[in-house]
Design a protein around this motif. Sequence first.
Motif, PDB file in Angstrom:
ATOM      1  N   LEU A   1       0.829  -1.211   0.000  1.00  0.00           N
ATOM      2  CA  LEU A   1       0.000   0.000   0.000  1.00  0.00           C
ATOM      3  C   LEU A   1       0.862   1.260   0.000  1.00  0.00           C
ATOM      4  N   ALA A   2       1.922   1.249   0.796  1.00  0.00           N
ATOM      5  CA  ALA A   2       2.812   2.414   0.845  1.00  0.00           C
ATOM      6  C   ALA A   2       3.482   2.641  -0.503  1.00  0.00           C
TER       7      ALA A   2
ATOM      8  N   SER B   1      10.945   9.634   0.850  1.00  0.00           N
ATOM      9  CA  SER B   1      10.373   9.571  -0.497  1.00  0.00           C
ATOM     10  C   SER B   1      11.124   8.569  -1.363  1.00  0.00           C
ATOM     11  N   ALA B   2      12.450   8.590  -1.267  1.00  0.00           N
ATOM     12  CA  ALA B   2      13.252   7.675  -2.076  1.00  0.00           C
ATOM     13  C   ALA B   2      12.978   6.221  -1.709  1.00  0.00           C
ATOM     14  N   ILE B   3      12.777   5.947  -0.418  1.00  0.00           N
ATOM     15  CA  ILE B   3      12.491   4.582   0.009  1.00  0.00           C
ATOM     16  C   ILE B   3      11.126   4.136  -0.494  1.00  0.00           C
ATOM     17  N   LEU B   4      10.128   5.002  -0.402  1.00  0.00           N
ATOM     18  CA  LEU B   4       8.790   4.648  -0.889  1.00  0.00           C
ATOM     19  C   LEU B   4       8.818   4.344  -2.384  1.00  0.00           C
TER      20      LEU B   4
ATOM     21  N   TYR C   1      12.697  11.225  -8.345  1.00  0.00           N
ATOM     22  CA  TYR C   1      13.140  11.069  -9.725  1.00  0.00           C
ATOM     23  C   TYR C   1      13.206  12.395 -10.470  1.00  0.00           C
ATOM     24  N   ASP C   2      12.664  13.453  -9.856  1.00  0.00           N
ATOM     25  CA  ASP C   2      12.685  14.780 -10.464  1.00  0.00           C
ATOM     26  C   ASP C   2      14.002  15.456 -10.089  1.00  0.00           C
TER      27      ASP C   2
ATOM     28  N   PRO D   1       3.207   8.241  -4.685  1.00  0.00           N
ATOM     29  CA  PRO D   1       3.078   9.595  -5.248  1.00  0.00           C
ATOM     30  C   PRO D   1       2.122  10.486  -4.474  1.00  0.00           C
ATOM     31  N   LEU D   2       1.202   9.883  -3.711  1.00  0.00           N
ATOM     32  CA  LEU D   2       0.233  10.686  -2.969  1.00  0.00           C
ATOM     33  C   LEU D   2       0.783  11.180  -1.638  1.00  0.00           C
ATOM     34  N   PHE D   3       1.657  10.389  -1.013  1.00  0.00           N
ATOM     35  CA  PHE D   3       2.097  10.710   0.348  1.00  0.00           C
ATOM     36  C   PHE D   3       3.579  11.081   0.439  1.00  0.00           C
ATOM     37  N   ALA D   4       4.362  10.749  -0.562  1.00  0.00           N
ATOM     38  CA  ALA D   4       5.785  11.104  -0.506  1.00  0.00           C
ATOM     39  C   ALA D   4       5.936  12.619  -0.602  1.00  0.00           C
TER      40      ALA D   4
END
Length: 286
Positions: free
Chosen positions: A26-27, A77-80, A40-41, A32-35
């Motif tokens: 789920l994570a 964010s990177a881990i997600l 990647y940008d 993209p919604l919670f990070a």
Amino acid sequence: MTNFWRIYRENWVAVVALAVVVLVVLAAVTAPLFAPQDPYDLAGLDLMDARRPPGYEGSGGFVHWLGTDAQGRDLLSAILYGLRISLQMGLAAGAVAMTLGAALGILSAHLGGWVEAVVMRVVDLQLSFPAILLALVLVAMLGQGKTQLIIALVAAQYAYFARTAYGAATAERQKDYVEAASATPLPGWRVVLRHILPNCLPPLIVVGTVQVANAIALEATLSFLGLGLPPTEPSLGMLIANGFPYMMSGRSWISVYPGIALIVLIVAINIVGDQIRDQFNPRLTR
């Protein structure tokens, strides 16, 4: 299915492991919604935020709860996003390897003769080589990219499914119901699909669960060695590799947190696979 879950929940460790797997999936899906940041940008990264400790408030106006890496990426964010890649590679490679290996194993057992001899000798030969060695050679030849990586993972893992399917299909082929079905005017493909394949699925599911975890670990290993995905799409293995030079300089969080995420995911999947294996074991007494 109800009976399966009733037996499964008797093992609280397996239930916790399944919950961890579900939460990780789920994570990863909702990353993209919670990070707080898109890792990647590259245009959105600021080198002034590089190698900051956990809890640091960066130039983007949000708190980096797990710190940042050497490129200024928010580690959470990177881990997600890295979990998304790991699950994509593991599930895609596992599904393709299972389909290919099961087809080769069952057809070899059903057809017999020279087909059985050739396919099984090739499978045995491949099983004699370490999977990581074969994957390294293929990735070095094919280059970087998701498609190339999946091909390498499938080539390194399909033999396990082929050997498992061959053993199960050989045992089923000798049973009376298969011999009776073969004696009827039914075409061979219907005998395979309707009688042999369904009874080969339980061991294939068990192997598939384990091989998904192995594919995730193998992808992380290749990425750690710099032979996985491109640097613009950092996976967990690449995140660990990026922080490795800073392990002795007091910035261990760059490698430690992605490593913990990878270990938790692999261990949880293996525990779930072990429980499924036990429930499919006909010799298990309860």
